[in-house]
Scaffold this active site. Sequence first.
Site, PDB file in Angstrom:
ATOM      1  N   MET A 165       0.859  -1.188   0.000  1.00  0.00           N
ATOM      2  CA  MET A 165       0.000   0.000   0.000  1.00  0.00           C
ATOM      3  C   MET A 165       0.886   1.226   0.000  1.00  0.00           C
ATOM      4  O   MET A 165       1.816   1.346   0.785  1.00  0.00           O
ATOM      5  CB  MET A 165      -0.965   0.004   1.175  1.00  0.00           C
ATOM      6  CG  MET A 165      -0.387  -0.114   2.552  1.00  0.00           C
ATOM      7  SD  MET A 165      -1.741  -0.062   3.759  1.00  0.00           S
ATOM      8  CE  MET A 165      -0.838  -0.203   5.287  1.00  0.00           C
ATOM      9  N   TYR A 442       4.665   3.125  12.548  1.00  0.00           N
ATOM     10  CA  TYR A 442       3.945   3.060  11.264  1.00  0.00           C
ATOM     11  C   TYR A 442       2.521   2.520  11.400  1.00  0.00           C
ATOM     12  O   TYR A 442       2.107   2.089  12.466  1.00  0.00           O
ATOM     13  CB  TYR A 442       4.741   2.325  10.197  1.00  0.00           C
ATOM     14  CG  TYR A 442       5.167   0.896  10.404  1.00  0.00           C
ATOM     15  CD1 TYR A 442       4.676   0.089  11.413  1.00  0.00           C
ATOM     16  CD2 TYR A 442       6.098   0.336   9.532  1.00  0.00           C
ATOM     17  CE1 TYR A 442       5.069  -1.226  11.553  1.00  0.00           C
ATOM     18  CE2 TYR A 442       6.511  -0.976   9.659  1.00  0.00           C
ATOM     19  CZ  TYR A 442       5.993  -1.760  10.676  1.00  0.00           C
ATOM     20  OH  TYR A 442       6.403  -3.059  10.794  1.00  0.00           O
ATOM     21  N   GLU A 443       1.777   2.647  10.310  1.00  0.00           N
ATOM     22  CA  GLU A 443       0.330   2.373  10.264  1.00  0.00           C
ATOM     23  C   GLU A 443      -0.445   3.252  11.249  1.00  0.00           C
ATOM     24  O   GLU A 443      -1.408   2.819  11.865  1.00  0.00           O
ATOM     25  CB  GLU A 443       0.045   0.883  10.535  1.00  0.00           C
ATOM     26  CG  GLU A 443       0.765  -0.071   9.622  1.00  0.00           C
ATOM     27  CD  GLU A 443       0.639   0.313   8.148  1.00  0.00           C
ATOM     28  OE1 GLU A 443      -0.352   0.949   7.769  1.00  0.00           O
ATOM     29  OE2 GLU A 443       1.563  -0.018   7.388  1.00  0.00           O
ATOM     30  N   GLY A 444      -0.019   4.490  11.359  1.00  0.00           N
ATOM     31  CA  GLY A 444      -0.632   5.422  12.296  1.00  0.00           C
ATOM     32  C   GLY A 444       0.097   5.339  13.622  1.00  0.00           C
ATOM     33  O   GLY A 444       0.051   4.311  14.285  1.00  0.00           O
ATOM     34  N   GLN A 449      -3.479   6.359  17.116  1.00  0.00           N
ATOM     35  CA  GLN A 449      -4.364   5.274  17.555  1.00  0.00           C
ATOM     36  C   GLN A 449      -5.133   5.677  18.814  1.00  0.00           C
ATOM     37  O   GLN A 449      -6.318   5.364  18.973  1.00  0.00           O
ATOM     38  CB  GLN A 449      -3.554   4.007  17.831  1.00  0.00           C
ATOM     39  CG  GLN A 449      -2.726   3.505  16.672  1.00  0.00           C
ATOM     40  CD  GLN A 449      -3.537   3.242  15.427  1.00  0.00           C
ATOM     41  OE1 GLN A 449      -4.640   2.702  15.501  1.00  0.00           O
ATOM     42  NE2 GLN A 449      -3.012   3.621  14.286  1.00  0.00           N
TER      43      GLN A 449
END
Length: 598
Positions: A165, A442-444, A449
């Site tokens: 992605m 990573y991934e927010g 979160q």
Amino acid sequence: MPVYNPPLRDMQFVMHEVLNVEAELKALPSHAETDADTINAVLEEGGKFAAEIVFPLNISGDAEGCQLDKATHEVKTPTGFKEAYAKYLEGGWAALSCDPEYGGQGLPFVVNQCFYEMMNSANQAWTMYPGLSHGAYECLHAHGTPEQKALYLPKLTSGEWTGTMCLTEPHCGTDLGMLRTKAEPQADGSYKITGQKIFISAGEHDFTENIVHLVLARLPDAPKGSKGISLFLVPKFKVNADGSVGERNAIYCGGLEHKMGIHGNATCQMILDGAVGTMVGEPNKGLAAMFVMMNAARLGVGNQSLGLTEVAYQNALAYAKDRIQMRSLSGTKAKDKDADPIIVHPDVRKMLLTAKAYAEGGRALAIYCALLLDKELNHPDEKVRKDSGEMLALLTPIIKAFLTDNGFEATVMCQQVFGGHGYIKEWGMEQFVRDARINMIYEGTNTVQSLDLLGRKVLGNQGATLKKFGKLVGALVEEEGVNEKMAEFINPLAVLGDQITKFTMEIGFKGMRNADEVGAAAVDYLRVAGHLVFGYFFARMAQVALRQIAAGNTDPFYVAKLQTARFYFAKLFPETATLMRTARAGSKALMDTDAALA
């Protein structure tokens, strides 16, 4: 050299004795035939693959790293990585939980969850290559056109192609509303996409003949901000109508990031220079489609830290039993040796038990969430599907942030157990610490979160979903409230269950007057919620262990589980009192600081 033994016994305990997975799956038509024996057999073989094929490449892959040929833009992965991936495909592991319609084995996600925990323990950097493909698969499965599904899903299912992605750009990370990559419509219905993406894990490699990139970009007439983002499928090599690989597309790796950890994974700067892509989903609604992949990735990142916590603990435990240093404060324990093993020292035990508790609590939560995902996608009752999805949405930021915070803390503690040897490469502990650090980012980031949990998942629906989890806690408290043997687990859980309602309302009311109050409290709030969830699962695990012991079962596993639960409630769970106090301190001490930060 470090060692790794797949924690199959604990996985089986959580699945079969605590969560009763087999009975839950019988209610799902697509998984009704999946029994405990099948699950155990698959995971036993999966554990062998992780420990025997992938784990031996972890230290060497970290030392060698990836190499970019700047002339061809091709990336060579560390020695042995490509061959291990070929064995991964031979074993059918890529297709484990994929749809049989596209060549998958159709096993439940709960099986894939446990398999990937073991893979992450063995080698996080290697596991990221196939791991990201699952998110791409899920996104296309949910939002792809029939043509996209027919062309790409069979190859992603088999693992012949991998997926990525492509979100982040040099000037924007989490704030995707600022992205600038452009997509120009073409007469044939395709798009030419131009821009630059960074931090793209597994963006280029030598495992497969093609890589499927899911790219966020803007149409020429797109509105500003996040409402003007579309999603595009951009393959490394164009795909012909018959599914064969065609000419090279104009997307390539322009550079590799030089990172603190996960050296064996190619983290790429991706250049798109009029690359041909097709739209996934609807125009300007790309984020909604991409969130399928992002949510899968957030669960996967929590699983990465769970895996690292487990392998770091195993190695620290073995070292603490073997390494002799000083004498026990309470008297000599190893009279035949010059000193006692360091495991006799209270603080060494605290570090070991912290890692063990974070691994076992995290495993219970991760397996529970995987079961929720299976129910959300496959249960015949619409209400069960909706409730499962809602609960999973609440717990996803906790999985991502709480498990990764805990994982970094645990790997650092396990490194500390080794003393000076923990700082030396050959023992492997410093790599676990370095690899674990990215998972909090990573991934927010974990702050993002926390804001998602408190702002959207809790305050966004006036605490409705949190109350549903509270009902699970309340039911367990009511069931075991008069059981004296459960009091040490139930009483603190009951108290926090009551406190968190008032705590949430308090922050919510303050946030209505000043939104910074939510931002100031969010990180602390997530850890409180994380402990509530862990406390619930540790109480359930203690409940099962006590019943087994009462029934005459002499397996030391149950005694160990009780001891770990006691440690958790005595030494880790009380953190919630401090967290609630610091959250209530509000935003003034943070925001009224212009002079301090001048």
